[in-house]
Enzyme design. Structure first.
Site, PDB file in Angstrom:
ATOM      1  CG  ASP A  99       4.695 -11.592   2.705  1.00 33.65           C
ATOM      2  OD1 ASP A  99       5.543 -10.885   2.132  1.00 33.65           O
ATOM      3  OD2 ASP A  99       3.510 -11.218   2.881  1.00 33.65           O
ATOM      4  CD  GLU A 163       3.990  -6.876  -1.296  1.00 30.72           C
ATOM      5  OE1 GLU A 163       3.600  -6.052  -2.137  1.00 30.72           O
ATOM      6  OE2 GLU A 163       3.656  -8.075  -1.351  1.00 30.72           O
TER       7      GLU A 163
END
Ligand SMILES: CCCCCCCC/C=C\CCCCCCCC(=O)N[C@@H](CCCCN)C(=O)O
Ligand SMILES: [Zn+2]
Ligand SMILES: [Zn+2]
Length: 475
Positions: A99, A163
């Site tokens: 991400d 994350e």
């Protein structure tokens, strides 16, 4: 450190034209998928699902290799278990995340999700944080497998999908799963630090900083509630004014300088020889010049982050209409805790600085700084990184332990290992640092190829590494 024994066949990290073209195209493809995380409840699931399909297409050998198991965890994270031929060797783990933080088009030289190649650079969100690592890990493994590589030491590849917004559905779930399976890891390598170039005045040469700890964090909401009313007859103080004053006091009162505690002192001592006179003498004698160095470090906003707990005001909300005095004002402060302090200590300090009972504190998330991982001669992960840095970046003279000022998914794995290293084998300059979560994030094609090369060598080094033999007096 000796590395000779057991090195049956070293596969050279040389890639042909076609492979080099394919690897940069693969990174561009990864950048083009907008896997943006806004909050734990707002992630781009369509893009994340597409990303899962994308890696299957780009790295077919990994997915069809019989000694590699692939699992999807938390719907969009990926865990690869690469079974080594020698079960007596403790496994390790390589990490990255898919991400990225949001990237509005404004200010970018090229659209952030274009993955365009221009002047030798691949541009876009995620080129440094952290699709470069994710793609380089898989790319290196794919190329090793194509060359019939069979690992001796088992390893895991953990690729989180959230994350940037906590890792609660990715890294935390992978960590729990591995713990339930009884896995213990020799070490972990995640994103975090880099080969730093141009961050310290007078230090002309780049140096590699391997983060052996990372700062803790608190997201703190400050709130003031007051009686609302008509703006034509305002009270002496409003919720906005009280909160603004509290925030201003916080901004004017930096938390204590903690220079001298934590790994930073070692970083500077190891760097001393790289500095010209008289800075080299100063750094070799921190017992005497510590106060001077700590003051110098405060002057720059990046080195300041290494010496203290920092506070950043990241959100401020109040008011709904121009002529209504709002009942409530809220602000979010993002704190990064120095390794020598704790969440409780920092909260105490903050409350004392604000010193106003009308300001309420709500801790949204909080965690202490991460323990310091070993960096001595026996520290396998650290020594393997050292060895690989020396072979891939022979021009880098100094490799030093340090701290990571950002947070990484690796913090969710302290249940599996005490040896966590945060290092990206990529050169970073101050302008690159500003591009991470900022604008014009980019990586040179050459830097990306070198990153693949680094991981290609690292995986092989992890197989052949021979534990240092203790000196006689240690036996
Ligand atoms: C004497 C040495 C001078 C050193 C200068 C230090 C330079 C710093 C270099 C690199 C730091 C980059 C940090 C990259 C990791 C960032 C990872 C990240 O963005 N993590 C997020 C996680 C958010 C989790 C949700 N709360 C973050 O930290 O915000
Ligand atoms: Zn990251
Ligand atoms: Zn990030």
């Amino acid at each position: 450190m000796s590395t000779g024994k057991g090195r049956e066949r070293h596969i050279p990290s040389q890639f042909n034209q076609g492979e080099r073209f394919a690897m940069k195209e693969a990174l561009k493809g990864a950048i083009q998928i907008p896997t943006v995380s806004f909050s734990p409840d707002d992630i781009n699931t369509t893009a994340l699902a597409e990303f899962g399909e994308f890696i299957r297409t780009v790295f077919p050998t990994i997915f069809k290799t019989r000694f590699i198991q692939h699992e999807v965890i938390g719907e969009y994270s990926h865990l690869f278990t690469v079974q080594g031929s020698d079960p007596s060797l403790q496994p390790y783990m390589l990490m990255a995340h898919s991400d990225v933080v949001p990237a509005p088009d404004e200010g970018w030289e090229v659209p952030p999700f274009s993955g365009l190649e221009h002047d030798g650079f691949i541009h876009g969100r995620g080129t440094l944080d952290n699709k470069n690592s994710l793609m380089a890990i898989l790319q290196a493994l794919e190329l090793l497998l194509i060359r019939n590589y069979i690992p001796r030491r088992s390893f895991f590849i953990a690729l989180g999908h959230d994350e940037e917004v906590s890792g609660q559905n990715g890294a935390q779930k992978i960590s729990a799963l591995l713990q339930a399976r009884g896995v213990k890891l020799a070490f972990i390598v995640d994103e975090g630090n880099f080969i730093l170039d141009g961050f310290i005045p007078y230090l002309k040469k780049p140096f590699a900083m391997i983060a052996v700890s990372e700062k803790g964090g608190i997201n703190l909401r400050l709130q003031v509630n007051m009686t609302p009313g008509h703006s034509s007859a305002p009270p002496k103080e409003t919720s906005i004014g009280i909160l603004a004053a509290a925030i201003s006091r916080l901004e004017q009162t930096p938390l204590p300088n903690m220079f001298g505690s934590g790994p930073l002192k070692t970083t500077l001592q190891e760097l001393a020889n790289e500095f010209p006179f008289p800075a080299n003498i100063v750094l070799r004698n921190l017992w005497l010049f510590g106060p001077l160095v700590s003051r110098l470090m405060e002057r720059n906003y990046i080195t300041n982050a290494l010496v203290r707990t920092t506070m950043a005001l990241t959100m401020f909300n109040a008011g709904v209409k121009m002529n209504v005095i709002p009942p409530m004002a809220q602000a979010i402060i993002n704190l990064r805790i120095h390794p020598a302090q704790t969440v409780q200590e920092v909260l105490e300090l903050i409350k004392n600085i604000v010193a106003d009972d009308r300001v309420q504190f709500h801790v949204l998330t909080a965690f202490d700084p991460l323990p310091v991982s070993p960096s001595d001669h026996q520290a396998l992960g650290y020594q393997l990184l050292r060895q690989t840095i020396q072979s891939i970046f022979p021009e880098v003279n100094t490799i030093a332990p340090g701290i990571c000022i950002g947070n990484t998914d690796s913090r969710h794995y302290t249940n599996l290992t005490t040896s966590i290293y945060r290092f990206n084998p990529v050169y970073l300059h101050p302008q690159d640092f500003r591009s991470i979560h900022g604008i014009n994030e980019k990586i040179s094609v050459q830097a990306y190829e070198t990153q693949v090369k680094f991981i290609f060598e690292f995986i092989q080094n992890a197989d052949t590494y021979q534990e240092p033999i203790p000196h006689l007096h240690e036996l």
